[in-house]
Enzyme design. Structure first.
Site, PDB file in Angstrom:
ATOM      1  N   SER A   1       1.373   4.086  -3.007  1.00  0.00           N
ATOM      2  CA  SER A   1       1.324   5.661  -2.963  1.00  0.00           C
ATOM      3  C   SER A   1       2.578   6.395  -3.405  1.00  0.00           C
ATOM      4  O   SER A   1       2.543   7.615  -3.848  1.00  0.00           O
ATOM      5  CB  SER A   1       1.012   5.902  -1.545  1.00  0.00           C
ATOM      6  OG  SER A   1       2.091   6.023  -0.554  1.00  0.00           O
ATOM      7  N   LYS A   2       3.757   5.756  -3.348  1.00  0.00           N
ATOM      8  CA  LYS A   2       4.838   6.445  -3.427  1.00  0.00           C
ATOM      9  C   LYS A   2       5.144   6.247  -5.190  1.00  0.00           C
ATOM     10  O   LYS A   2       5.776   7.040  -5.741  1.00  0.00           O
ATOM     11  CB  LYS A   2       6.025   6.187  -2.854  1.00  0.00           C
ATOM     12  CG  LYS A   2       6.161   6.453  -1.472  1.00  0.00           C
ATOM     13  CD  LYS A   2       5.898   7.889  -0.990  1.00  0.00           C
ATOM     14  CE  LYS A   2       5.861   8.311   0.285  1.00  0.00           C
ATOM     15  NZ  LYS A   2       5.636   9.867   0.849  1.00  0.00           N
TER      16      LYS A   2
ATOM     17  N   VAL B   1       0.817  -1.291   0.066  1.00  0.00           N
ATOM     18  CA  VAL B   1       0.171   0.014  -0.047  1.00  0.00           C
ATOM     19  C   VAL B   1       0.893   1.118   0.062  1.00  0.00           C
ATOM     20  O   VAL B   1       0.754   2.245  -0.856  1.00  0.00           O
ATOM     21  CB  VAL B   1      -0.975   0.042   1.101  1.00  0.00           C
ATOM     22  CG1 VAL B   1      -1.811   1.367   1.177  1.00  0.00           C
ATOM     23  CG2 VAL B   1      -1.842  -1.223   1.237  1.00  0.00           C
ATOM     24  N   TYR B   2       1.892   1.315   0.894  1.00  0.00           N
ATOM     25  CA  TYR B   2       2.788   2.661   1.057  1.00  0.00           C
ATOM     26  C   TYR B   2       3.534   2.594  -0.411  1.00  0.00           C
ATOM     27  O   TYR B   2       3.861   3.748  -0.833  1.00  0.00           O
ATOM     28  CB  TYR B   2       3.645   2.371   1.997  1.00  0.00           C
ATOM     29  CG  TYR B   2       4.573   3.298   2.346  1.00  0.00           C
ATOM     30  CD1 TYR B   2       4.609   4.685   3.007  1.00  0.00           C
ATOM     31  CD2 TYR B   2       5.928   3.012   2.112  1.00  0.00           C
ATOM     32  CE1 TYR B   2       5.285   5.567   3.076  1.00  0.00           C
ATOM     33  CE2 TYR B   2       6.860   4.243   1.859  1.00  0.00           C
ATOM     34  CZ  TYR B   2       6.665   5.286   2.449  1.00  0.00           C
ATOM     35  OH  TYR B   2       7.629   6.463   2.848  1.00  0.00           O
ATOM     36  N   ALA B   3       4.089   1.431  -0.939  1.00  0.00           N
ATOM     37  CA  ALA B   3       4.618   1.593  -2.241  1.00  0.00           C
ATOM     38  C   ALA B   3       4.132   1.987  -3.412  1.00  0.00           C
ATOM     39  O   ALA B   3       4.425   2.942  -3.924  1.00  0.00           O
ATOM     40  CB  ALA B   3       5.391   0.228  -2.253  1.00  0.00           C
TER      41      ALA B   3
END
Length: 242
Positions: free
Chosen positions: A156-157, A152-154
């Site tokens: 977004s980036k 999820v974090y990756a």
């Protein structure tokens, strides 16, 4: 770098801690006035008390759309101009997707993607009118490698990486530089959600960066000649191994 940003006004989001605080203090040391945007009133007050009139606290909940939209008007009311935006505020969701809380996913995507886009959208007319400006966005090494422990974090980036590259192409004709800093793991509160074994492994191997390391690169980006844009900087600890 003393005096390199003399006469400049910068805004740093997520300025009360971590990379945002380190970036703020580096810009203050270089002579800028810095508007610190955060929702932690006590932390903002302590920082501004320490740094004097050049540090200006701006209490905003960026996840509140109405509050978020007040950023530029309130900055201009206090400073009259904006030269630098460091869109740094963000949060983290790691681990297996199946275990993630949907509310946490919404919050992270809103802060890491939507808020960044809205902040940049809102400051661009002012910078375009002045035909100058610098926008730096805190991204991540995760924008360049599909890290399996943080889908999820990756994601977004990765979105932010595309945003930086496309917006830069739209606005460079106005004298505005847009770039991102993509550090590997930095010792900040965001690592609190890392799997315990991975965090301990990184600490033991010296595979973590300091927030001040990132701030030094931000300053490098800001102080290049105007004819040069540092669009992407990927920085990671020498001992880090994906």
């Amino acid at each position: 770098m003393a005096g390199d940003l003399e006469g400049k006004v910068a805004v740093v989001t997520g300025a009360a801690s971590g990379i945002g605080l380190a970036s703020t203090e580096a810009m203050l040391a270089a002579g800028a006035r810095v508007v610190l945007v955060d929702r932690d009133a006590a932390a903002l007050k302590a920082i501004c008390d320490r740094h004097g009139d050049a540090a200006i606290a701006l209490l905003i909940d960026l996840l509140d759309p109405r509050d978020c939209a007040t950023l530029l008007p309130r900055v201009l009311e206090q400073t009259g101009q904006l030269d630098i935006l460091h869109a740094n505020a963000g949060t983290y969701v790691g681990g297996d997707l199946v275990d993630a809380d949907s509310g946490a996913i919404d919050r992270m995507l809103n802060l890491n993607v939507n808020v960044v886009m809205k902040n940049v959208h809102d400051v661009l007319p002012h910078m375009i009118e002045r035909r100058a400006g610098d926008i730096i966005i805190t991204s991540s090494l995760a924008a360049h490698f599909p890290t399996p422990w943080e889908p999820v974090y990756a994601s977004s980036k990765w979105a932010i990486n595309c945003f930086v590259q496309t917006v830069r192409r739209q606005v460079f004709k106005h004298g505005i530089r847009v770039g991102s800093i993509s550090p590997g793991p930095v010792i900040t509160a965001l690592l609190a959600d890392w799997p315990a074994e991975k965090l301990q492994e990184a600490r033991d191997s010296g595979s973590l960066l300091e927030a001040s390391d990132v701030a030094n690169v931000v300053m490098f980006m800001l102080t290049r000649p105007r004819g040069m844009t540092i669009r992407d900087v990927v920085m990671l600890p020498t001992n880090f191994d994906l």
